[in-house]
Scaffold this active site. Structure first.
Site, mmCIF file in Angstrom:
data_model
loop_
_atom_site.group_PDB
_atom_site.id
_atom_site.type_symbol
_atom_site.label_atom_id
_atom_site.label_comp_id
_atom_site.label_asym_id
_atom_site.label_seq_id
_atom_site.Cartn_x
_atom_site.Cartn_y
_atom_site.Cartn_z
ATOM 1 N N TYR A 209 0.821 -1.217 0.000
ATOM 2 C CA TYR A 209 0.000 0.000 0.000
ATOM 3 C C TYR A 209 0.857 1.271 0.000
ATOM 4 C CZ TYR A 209 -4.019 -2.945 0.190
ATOM 5 O OH TYR A 209 -4.960 -3.879 -0.146
ATOM 6 N N ARG B 95 1.487 1.853 -3.533
ATOM 7 C CA ARG B 95 0.274 2.369 -4.190
ATOM 8 C C ARG B 95 0.033 3.829 -3.805
ATOM 9 N NH1 ARG B 95 -4.572 -1.533 -3.996
ATOM 10 N NH2 ARG B 95 -5.257 -0.052 -5.573
ATOM 11 N N GLN C 236 -15.149 1.687 -6.602
ATOM 12 C CA GLN C 236 -14.420 0.576 -5.982
ATOM 13 C C GLN C 236 -12.958 0.967 -5.805
ATOM 14 O OE1 GLN C 236 -15.638 -3.435 -7.920
ATOM 15 N NE2 GLN C 236 -16.219 -1.855 -9.362
ATOM 16 N N ASN C 237 -12.589 2.110 -6.382
ATOM 17 C CA ASN C 237 -11.186 2.517 -6.342
ATOM 18 C C ASN C 237 -10.830 3.135 -5.001
ATOM 19 O OD1 ASN C 237 -11.252 1.692 -8.941
ATOM 20 N ND2 ASN C 237 -11.249 3.748 -9.842
ATOM 21 N N HIS D 68 -14.664 0.306 -1.203
ATOM 22 C CA HIS D 68 -13.527 -0.549 -0.838
ATOM 23 C C HIS D 68 -12.470 0.198 -0.032
ATOM 24 C CE1 HIS D 68 -14.531 -3.548 -4.327
ATOM 25 N NE2 HIS D 68 -15.317 -3.690 -3.293
ATOM 26 N N CYS E 5 -1.959 2.579 17.534
ATOM 27 C CA CYS E 5 -3.108 3.290 18.100
ATOM 28 C C CYS E 5 -2.882 3.420 19.613
ATOM 29 C CB CYS E 5 -4.347 2.444 17.812
ATOM 30 S SG CYS E 5 -5.869 3.072 18.520
ATOM 31 N N GLY F 94 -15.458 0.810 -16.373
ATOM 32 C CA GLY F 94 -14.122 0.260 -16.110
ATOM 33 C C GLY F 94 -14.017 -0.705 -14.956
ATOM 34 N N THR F 95 -14.908 -1.682 -14.907
ATOM 35 C CA THR F 95 -14.782 -2.714 -13.868
ATOM 36 C C THR F 95 -15.105 -4.064 -14.484
ATOM 37 O OG1 THR F 95 -15.628 -3.525 -11.746
ATOM 38 C CG2 THR F 95 -17.106 -2.103 -13.009
ATOM 39 N N SER F 96 -14.344 -5.084 -14.087
ATOM 40 C CA SER F 96 -14.439 -6.373 -14.768
ATOM 41 C C SER F 96 -15.722 -7.129 -14.431
ATOM 42 C CB SER F 96 -13.214 -7.223 -14.435
ATOM 43 O OG SER F 96 -13.058 -7.296 -13.036
HETATM 44 N N1 APR Z 1 -11.365 2.720 -19.601
HETATM 45 C C1 APR Z 1 -12.353 1.930 -19.117
HETATM 46 N N2 APR Z 1 -12.144 0.679 -18.667
HETATM 47 C C2 APR Z 1 -10.886 0.196 -18.724
HETATM 48 C C3 APR Z 1 -9.799 0.954 -19.238
HETATM 49 C C4 APR Z 1 -10.084 2.282 -19.688
HETATM 50 N N3 APR Z 1 -9.128 3.086 -20.176
HETATM 51 N N4 APR Z 1 -8.678 0.191 -19.158
HETATM 52 C C5 APR Z 1 -9.046 -1.000 -18.635
HETATM 53 N N5 APR Z 1 -10.381 -1.004 -18.369
HETATM 54 C C6 APR Z 1 -11.222 -2.065 -17.804
HETATM 55 C C7 APR Z 1 -10.753 -3.474 -18.109
HETATM 56 O O1 APR Z 1 -11.299 -3.888 -19.343
HETATM 57 C C8 APR Z 1 -11.347 -4.256 -16.936
HETATM 58 O O2 APR Z 1 -12.640 -4.713 -17.247
HETATM 59 O O3 APR Z 1 -11.165 -1.950 -16.413
HETATM 60 C C9 APR Z 1 -11.475 -3.202 -15.818
HETATM 61 C C10 APR Z 1 -10.535 -3.429 -14.673
HETATM 62 O O4 APR Z 1 -10.880 -4.619 -14.035
HETATM 63 P P1 APR Z 1 -10.190 -5.073 -12.683
HETATM 64 O O5 APR Z 1 -8.724 -4.919 -12.817
HETATM 65 O O6 APR Z 1 -10.729 -6.404 -12.327
HETATM 66 O O7 APR Z 1 -10.654 -3.948 -11.627
HETATM 67 P P2 APR Z 1 -12.000 -3.798 -10.831
HETATM 68 O O8 APR Z 1 -13.145 -4.403 -11.566
HETATM 69 O O9 APR Z 1 -12.101 -2.374 -10.436
HETATM 70 O O10 APR Z 1 -11.700 -4.661 -9.548
HETATM 71 C C11 APR Z 1 -12.670 -4.715 -8.541
HETATM 72 O O11 APR Z 1 -11.276 -6.061 -7.129
HETATM 73 O O12 APR Z 1 -9.128 -6.433 -6.336
HETATM 74 C C12 APR Z 1 -10.385 -5.952 -6.048
HETATM 75 O O13 APR Z 1 -10.940 -4.385 -4.393
HETATM 76 C C13 APR Z 1 -10.317 -4.515 -5.644
HETATM 77 O O14 APR Z 1 -11.776 -2.675 -6.203
HETATM 78 C C14 APR Z 1 -11.110 -3.817 -6.719
HETATM 79 C C15 APR Z 1 -12.065 -4.899 -7.185
#
Ligand code: APR
Length: 245
Positions: free
Chosen positions: A61, A64, A96-97, A114, A154, A191-193
């Site tokens: 972290y 990060r 989620q970021n 998160h 703490c 932008g989330t999988s």
């Molecule tokens: N614009 C939009 N989407 C994008 C871009 C972009 N420029 N680049 C990549 N992506 C997409 C990818 O296609 C993918 O689907 O962003 C997504 C990222 O997926 P992950 O890496 O799985 O991230 P996320 O879905 O945010 O993960 C969810 O998992 O590890 C945990 O707590 C953590 O918050 C996180 C959660």
């Protein structure tokens, strides 16, 4: 896609994931190749990892924090802040970021389900803590902790941990999130999988008549639940969508 028209009675719920910060230079989880110091990311982002080697977790972290300090909000963050300006309390953002790029772009009506990279808390405080829990609150913190010796403590004696929701822990602000989803007429997911729950379920919780739009270069795992998929990078697609809203 046709224009994303938002009528005067409508409400927008936005869910963002790592992809919205990708164009700011912050790697998504999938891009990390899953490795950190030879360990899978899941192995540094769990309560078990903290118990086993807190300094290793903090090194992850701390790095990060360094990366996020250097990053700047991109056009996607700015477009969402602009949409909020226009819709005011008819807009709600759940991210989620753990980075602070949405805030730095001007977003105010947002929750970090998160947790937050630039906050820390006592390891005995928070939602998952037991009955002998510590009552202290999370606090702003951008320090770097690289070894066991420098990890702050703490007043109760507990070690200071990142204010991050690890795998197996309860996401934050779920009641508020559920309320906002229930009254949204448009759900915009960026932008989330679609692989990490409960966030991946949000699209199913939206009302039957709600528009459900996904923006990203690849189809998410829960693609079938959306009414529209807009292929492309968030920073390229969102400004135009917001302009036409
Ligand atoms: N614009 C939009 N989407 C994008 C871009 C972009 N420029 N680049 C990549 N992506 C997409 C990818 O296609 C993918 O689907 O962003 C997504 C990222 O997926 P992950 O890496 O799985 O991230 P996320 O879905 O945010 O993960 C969810 O998992 O590890 C945990 O707590 C953590 O918050 C996180 C959660």
């Amino acid at each position: 896609m046709q224009r994303m028209r938002i009528g005067p009675e409508e409400r927008v719920f936005v869910l963002t994931g790592a992809g919205v910060s990708a164009e700011s230079g912050l790697r998504t989880f999938r891009d990390q190749g899953g490795l950190w110091e030879g360990h899978r990311v899941e192995e540094v982002a769990t309560p078990e990892a903290w118990t086993e080697d807190a300094a290793r977790v903090w090194r992850f972290y701390s790095q990060r924090r360094r990366d996020a300090r250097r990053a700047e909000p991109n056009a996607a963050h700015r477009a969402l802040a602009e949409l909020e300006q226009r819709l005011d309390d008819r807009f709600f953002l759940c991210t989620q970021n753990v980075d602070d790029l949405h805030e730095r772009a001007g977003s105010r009506r947002l929750v970090h389900m998160h947790g937050e990279l630039f906050a820390s808390r006592c390891e005995f405080s928070g939602p998952g803590a037991g009955t002998s829990a510590c009552a202290s609150a999370p606090f702003p913190d951008d320090a770097l902790y690289e070894t066991e010796e420098v990890i702050a403590h703490c007043t109760c004696g507990g070690r200071i941990r990142p204010h991050i929701v690890w795998f197996g822990e309860m996401p934050l602000e779920m009641e508020r999130i559920e309320r906002e989803i229930a009254r949204a007429t448009t759900m915009l997911v960026v932008g989330t999988s679609g692989a990490v729950y409960p966030a991946a379920s949000f699209v199913h919780w939206a009302g039957p008549r709600a528009r459900r739009i996904y923006i990203g270069p690849e189809e998410p795992a829960n693609a079938a639940a959306f009414t529209e998929i807009v292929p492309g990078r968030a920073g390229e697609v969102l400004p135009g969508l917001v302009e036409g809203a």
